[in-house]
Design a protein around this motif. Structure first.
Motif, PDB file in Angstrom:
ATOM      1  N   ARG A 153       9.269  27.520  34.654  1.00  0.00           N
ATOM      2  CA  ARG A 153       8.670  26.294  33.795  1.00  0.00           C
ATOM      3  C   ARG A 153       9.213  24.877  34.277  1.00  0.00           C
ATOM      4  N   TYR A 154      10.521  24.939  33.818  1.00  0.00           N
ATOM      5  CA  TYR A 154      11.427  23.488  33.967  1.00  0.00           C
ATOM      6  C   TYR A 154      11.984  23.471  35.173  1.00  0.00           C
ATOM      7  N   LYS A 155      11.929  23.922  36.267  1.00  0.00           N
ATOM      8  CA  LYS A 155      12.460  23.966  37.383  1.00  0.00           C
ATOM      9  C   LYS A 155      14.200  23.714  37.388  1.00  0.00           C
ATOM     10  N   ALA A 156      14.475  24.838  36.420  1.00  0.00           N
ATOM     11  CA  ALA A 156      15.878  24.534  36.099  1.00  0.00           C
ATOM     12  C   ALA A 156      16.865  25.895  36.304  1.00  0.00           C
ATOM     13  N   HIS A 157      18.024  25.802  36.043  1.00  0.00           N
ATOM     14  CA  HIS A 157      18.968  27.070  36.208  1.00  0.00           C
ATOM     15  C   HIS A 157      19.634  27.242  34.875  1.00  0.00           C
TER      16      HIS A 157
END
Lengths: 234, 234
Positions: A222-226
């Motif tokens: 969803r957040y293009k995160a790690h």
């Protein structure tokens, strides 16, 4: 509790007073996989002696050469035998079989299980519930002579492996049955800049910690995160 | 995916663009319990219209009077009927029975389940696994006409209720099947100073989020804390 009981009670131990773990040799079973390599790299970079293990010694040696930082490679059995602390980072599929085959080598050792039993389908990741309750409890059942703990579940392999990243912004939930063992694992986590090892319960509560990785995968998408996790007020 | 597909694809929606929820009426079933009162207080203090529900209307009204901030009290059925969004904060023991009895009143409503199915023994808290997988999935099964989400599991009732605390240092993991619903729940969480609502997956991954409270209880005991969770890199 009466005031007399209070007076006789030993003072609570400082939860952040850890043993020195800098001289311990850390083995990483499954050390050629993404999570294993990442952990091996971070621990070695923090000054820990690390041996990555694999079914094939030559693959482990190739991975070790790539990682640098003094990391050595060996077959799983040699890796386990030469290490004081053994991180289990094998795929869930091979978890039981690998541990069973290393029961003798892991006798008396501190074992840190970081395996996340997950399935994947079109809707993403979902938790698999091992018959024993969790991967960590499966390890404890298969290794009655070892000191089994669980930790390092929520780390991003991408961040761990990136040499340009100096600090990893996450806490490490550490689970186990014995304070001395979990203290040692917390000390090991704390060697990696940015990380804290936070005690988070007994092995019977490992399943939700392992399977929370399915949620972090949704977060990442969803957040293009790690994504990692911090425990607040601690 | 070809570049043509890429060109035709709608741009990814901003994950932090939420609807305005300030006019919604929030009901809290189990609003006389610790978690329910705490949530009701924080939401009302943030400007939300809140109705606490209880089996006995007079107990709900007494709780509402204590909470202030314009909170009203009502029997569970009236609370559900008058609310746009209904938070389920009842004890796990009464979860299925309460929801079944309110099926009509909850028809078409957004339901936020924040119940943590836990057991307790001498070794502390442990996860209970509902037949449906989680409390949230049980709610979804019992309320086919409602929009069921899960959130607000990891909050400390002690911090929520303390009027001297202005900000609650925690993220709220929000789970659900529909983006519009989870966006709305995230918006509601974000109204409370300090909190963020973070999307954390589908309802089939609710069990580990619910039962992680057992781990936070261990954290609280070890560190004498009121632990919450932050999702990092988000």
């Amino acid at each position: 509790m009466t005031s007399t009981d209070d007076a006789n009670k030993a003072p609570a131990k400082d939860p952040w007073a850890f043993p020195d773990v800098s001289d311990l040799v850390v083995g990483v079973l499954g050390g050629t996989g993404d999570q294993g390599r990442g952990l091996a790299y971070r621990l070695a970079r923090a000054g820990q002696k690390v041996i990555v293990g694999s079914r094939a010694a030559d693959r482990a040696q190739a991975a070790a050469a790539e990682l640098g930082e003094g990391v050595e490679g060996a077959g799983n059995a040699e890796c386990a035998r030469r290490s004081d602390v053994v991180i289990v980072a094998v795929p869930w599929d091979g978890h039981a079989k690998t541990l069973e085959s290393l029961r003798d080598e892991l006798e008396g050792k501190l074992v840190i299980d970081c395996v996340n039993p997950l399935g994947f389908d079109k809707k993403g990741a979902y938790a698999i519930r091992p018959e024993e309750g969790s991967a960590a409890e499966q390890a404890a059942a298969l290794l009655p002579g070892s000191r089994v703990t669980a930790a390092f579940h929520h780390l991003s392999a991408v961040l761990l492996k990136d040499p340009d990243i100096d600090e990893i912004d996450t806490d490490v939930m550490v689970l186990g049955e014995n304070r001395a063992d979990t203290d040692l694992v917390q000390a090991l986590a704390a060697r990696i800049p940015g990380m804290r090892g936070v005690f988070a319960g007994r092995l019977r509560n490992a399943h939700q910690v392992e399977s929370l990785v399915a949620n972090l995968i949704s977060v990442n998408r969803r957040y293009k995160a790690h994504a990692g996790l911090r425990v607040t007020d601690v």
